[in-house]
Scaffold this active site. Structure first.
Site, short mmCIF file in Angstrom:
data_model
loop_
_atom_site.label_atom_id
_atom_site.label_comp_id
_atom_site.label_asym_id
_atom_site.label_seq_id
_atom_site.Cartn_x
_atom_site.Cartn_y
_atom_site.Cartn_z
CD GLU A 9 -3.09 0.65 2.27
OE1 GLU A 9 -3.44 -0.53 2.51
OE2 GLU A 9 -3.53 1.62 2.90
CG ASP A 113 -2.35 -1.40 5.59
OD1 ASP A 113 -1.24 -1.95 5.60
OD2 ASP A 113 -2.51 -0.18 5.78
CE1 TYR A 323 -3.36 -1.29 8.93
CE2 TYR A 323 -5.46 -2.17 9.67
CZ TYR A 323 -4.74 -1.37 8.82
OH TYR A 323 -5.38 -0.65 7.87
#
Lengths: 722, 80
Positions: A9, A113, A323
């Site tokens: 990403e 992600d 995350y």
């Protein structure tokens, strides 16, 4: 030899993934059209790791309708550089680079992600830039950027892309675009056509209901009538120390009753009729999900939720935490509790705490919220290989201590209550003592251990009342929302996603709908919500938006389709928009005046000029373009006073209602996206700078005489100079 | 449908159907009347003028309520 293309990403993520996948941890960094990518040697063949820059594709109206035309119903996904040629021109080379790299690849992996946005970004790149590779691409799922987890994730690739997530992401963007473009253009155009100047007014599927919460709260505060009540404040003295007593009723509702209590108890003797004590146990806190992290950070350090998210993302990309965009408050055992704790113990300030934790079995106190994609936020156990910034260090420390405290035992506190009576009047004296600190030892300094000792008095003893009085109080209005309470309200009403809520709040500030830390709705916000409430209530109903959110969740799990959700939303939006188009003039009349008034108000101070007493404004220097506080009309000679004060040159400036405690001048706030707002008094700042300059002139012996030296010389350019 | 729209006596916005004020001021007026009853219960009896005078000085009083207080102070007959 198989050649695999891995799509990440962001460039930082690509660099981490490449390092983890390369056999020697040293991938070769190459460039194509100026875009970096990595070539890694692995046992299974050559792996090329490239990255996006967030979204490379976006929505745009089909054909070429005029820029401000509405209503718009036909749209298409386009490369961002084509939809926004000025803003996103450099993305052309990114798409070209990925397309070229895709030509030589046999296998494709989406390593963006693991969430809705990551699924969509990866799917669009694979579909459009990699010639339909989405049909046979694989998915790499990970929650931390540690080399161990990235290697593991690459070994266990999911055979297909998560199309449910990508479809839900597409649907969210399309709905937001349809609502946002049409309603915002209606508001903006109505003001422009009313000749009130150009002002961006916006509303949207999530923004409208969120703003409505703020406006409704403003309405409640504006209509608040304070109701009187009395609080009894009493004390006793023992061993030379005063102890504050609490009257049995927190609020006494009539003056007569309060007066009688004070009259009857003044100089009275109180008897200790009972001493009660009980042990209370407090379980350790649950692991952080994003919203609890954001509210805890705001409580302790005052960072806005968007700032917290941005810092947490940096820590994630540095492989220091997991995350952060997660709703989970659970830590599954497979993350390796012990390994993480051992990693943390390498820091001096954590080592003794970890040692104690490792003496017993590790079982975290799990929260009730869950997220199928990611666990709660936790430290990875890796230590930073660079000096962390001040704010990063604070957030990393809070996350690490929270993680450790979830494994600790409960804290136990002995709470005591002494009951003192005088006839029918009862007073309480509270005390508390920590018996076992438990988890609080691991979570310091983020937890307060307040202890209050009771006097050494036995039951049956009599003590004289030292003082007693009735304080007249008034009921308070509900507090205004702040960043965190509004974020929590959005979450409770299922508005937006964990990733977008903080940004929506920032937009409310940027549009001039709210001001101050405690969000005060402006007249413009009240007018906009009033109009939308009158003509299209459904659009600002949290219930309707919440239902759309539920439907989008159902797309993720395949219970409904994107097409059906879009059709349902359009069924509501289309007739509303067609009606609103007819009312553009009415909107313009009602909003135009407010926009003009707000624009003037935004730049005008209530505090008068300390030299001439007239109004001060935020003005710009014609010569340098810099802004400062001064008088309008200095250039054309209509104003002679030369007072000026400096302003920060970054971010958007707003004048606050809050006054400086030193000089009484109105404070100003500078806000930049993702940064903590800077609140300061321009007059004191100017004074301080002037004093510092005078001192430095004195110390160096330089003699500078003249008008400039007596003014606020830190001001970028004073009106006289301009 | 082109009938004359009634305007709020304070802010001149469109008035609510069952009041001479707009919905916001109508809600504030309802709170003000309920508040006066509560003040009378709390203090015994409070003259209306004292109630208005004290309310207008309290920082807790909402802005819409203060506007109403000024309106009734100028025209006390409207309170009845």
């Amino acid at each position: 030899m198989v050649r695999t293309l891995v799509v990440c990403e962001k460039p930082d993520a690509a660099s981490r993934v490449a390092r983890a996948l390369d056999e020697n941890g040293q991938p070769s960094k190459e460039q194509l059209y100026g875009v970096p990518y990595y070539e890694c040697d692995t046992r299974s063949g050559e792996v090329v790791v490239c990255s996006a820059l967030g979204h490379l594709y976006t929505l745009a109206a089909k054909g070429k309708p005029p820029r401000r035309f509405y209503p718009v119903w036909d749209y298409q996904w386009k490369p961002k550089n084509e939809a926004e040629p000025k803003k996103s021109a450099r993305l052309r080379s990114w798409i070209l680079a990925i397309s070229s790299l895709a030509k030589g690849a046999d296998r494709f992996v989406n390593a963006c992600d693991f969430d809705v946005e990551g699924a969509l970004i990866g799917w669009q790149i694979l579909r459009h830039a990699c010639a339909g590779a989405d049909s046979h691409a694989q998915r790499m799922k990970f929650s931390t950027m540690t080399e161990r987890e990235l290697r593991e994730a690459y070994k266990q690739l999911a055979p297909r892309l998560d199309l449910g997530l990508a479809e839900a992401g597409k649907c969210r963007h399309e709905l937001d675009w349809l609502y946002g473009i049409n309603l915002s253009r209606l508001l903006t155009e109505s003001v422009v056509k009313n000749r009130a100047g150009y002002a961006i007014l916006s509303t949207g599927r999530v923004q409208g209901p969120t703003l409505r919460f703020v406006v409704e709260r403003e309405d409640e505060i504006g209509g608040h009538v304070p109701i009187p009540f009395w609080r009894i404040e009493a004390s006793i003295k023992h061993d030379g120390r005063s102890y504050l007593l609490e009257y049995e009723k927190e609020k006494v509702e009539t003056f007569a009753e309060a007066d009688r209590i004070v009259h009857d108890c003044t100089k009275s003797i109180l008897e200790i009729t009972k001493i009660e004590s009980s042990e209370t146990r407090q379980d350790p806190p649950v692991p952080f999900d994003l919203s609890t992290l954001q509210s805890e950070i705001y409580r302790h350090f005052g960072y806005t939720p968007s700032r917290t998210l941005s810092i947490a993302e940096h820590l994630y990309l540095d492989a220091l935490i997991s995350y952060p965009r997660t709703s989970s408050q659970k830590l599954p055992p497979d993350i390796g509790y012990e390994t993480i704790l051992q990693g943390l113990s390498r820091r001096n300030d954590y080592s003794s705490l970890v040692k104690r934790l490792l003496k017993s079995s590790l079982r975290p106190n799990q929260g009730w919220k869950d997220d199928p994609a990611h666990p709660a936020i936790y430290p990875t156990g890796e230590l930073p290989n660079r000096a962390l910034g001040y704010q990063e260090e604070k957030i990393f420390d809070l996350i690490s201590r929270r993680f450790m405290s979830t494994f600790a035992g409960p804290s136990t506190r002995l709470s005591s209550r002494m009951i003192l009576e005088n006839g029918s009047y009862r007073f309480f004296l509270h005390g508390s003592r920590i018996v076992d600190p438990g988890w609080t030892e691991y979570y310091r300094p983020y937890v307060k251990d307040v202890e209050q000792e009771l006097p050494s008095l036995d039951q049956g003893r009599k003590v004289p009342m030292e003082s007693i009085r009735a304080l007249e109080k008034y009921s308070q209005p509900l507090p205004r929302y702040n960043h965190v309470s509004l974020l929590r309200k959005m979450e409770d009403e299922n508005l937006g996603t964990k990733a977008t809520r903080a940004d929506i709040i920032e937009i409310l500030y940027r549009r001039g709908y709210v001001k101050d830390q405690r969000m005060q709705a402006t007249t413009l916000a009240i007018k906009v919500i009033g109009l939308l409430d009158k003509y299209c209530r459904l659009i600002i109903e949290p219930g309707f938006t919440g239902r759309l959110e539920d439907l989008m969740d159902q797309i993720q799990v395949g219970k409904t389709s994107r097409r059906r959700v879009l059709l349902e939303a359009l069924d509501h939006l289309r007739p509303v928009m067609l009606d609103l188009v007819q009312r553009e003039e009415e909107f313009g009349e009602l909003l135009g005046e407010t926009v003009t008034a707000q624009r003037v108000m935004e730049f005008t101070f209530e505090t008068p000029c300390p030299e001439c007493g007239s109004k001060l404004k935020i003005v710009r220097s014609r010569k340098t373009g810099k802004r400062f506080i001064g008088h309008a009309g200095v250039w054309d000679g209509t104003k002679k006073c030369g007072f000026s004060a400096p302003l920060p040159q970054f971010g958007s400036i707003s004048i606050l209602a809050k006054r400086c405690p030193n000089c009484g001048f109105q404070m100003v706030q500078a806000r930049s996206p993702g940064r903590r707002p800077l609140i300061s008094c321009p007059r004191c700042y100017a004074e301080k700078n002037r004093s510092a300059k005078v001192a430095s002139i004195g110390s160096t012996g330089e003699a500078r005489v003249g008008r400039k030296s007596t003014r606020s010389t830190s001001s970028p350019v004073s009106p006289q100079m301009a | 449908m082109n009938g004359k729209i009634g305007r709020c006596e304070i802010c001149k916005l469109e008035k609510a159907s069952d009041s001479s004020f707009c919905p916001t001021h109508a809600r504030a007026a309802k709170n003000l009347r309920e508040g006066y009853d509560a003040w009378n219960r709390a203090f015994g009896a409070v003259p209306l003028a004292t109630f208005f005078a004290r309310l207008s000085k309290l920082p807790e009083t909402g802005d819409r309520v203060k506007e109403l207080v000024r309106f009734y102070q100028n025209d006390p007959n409207r309170w009845r």
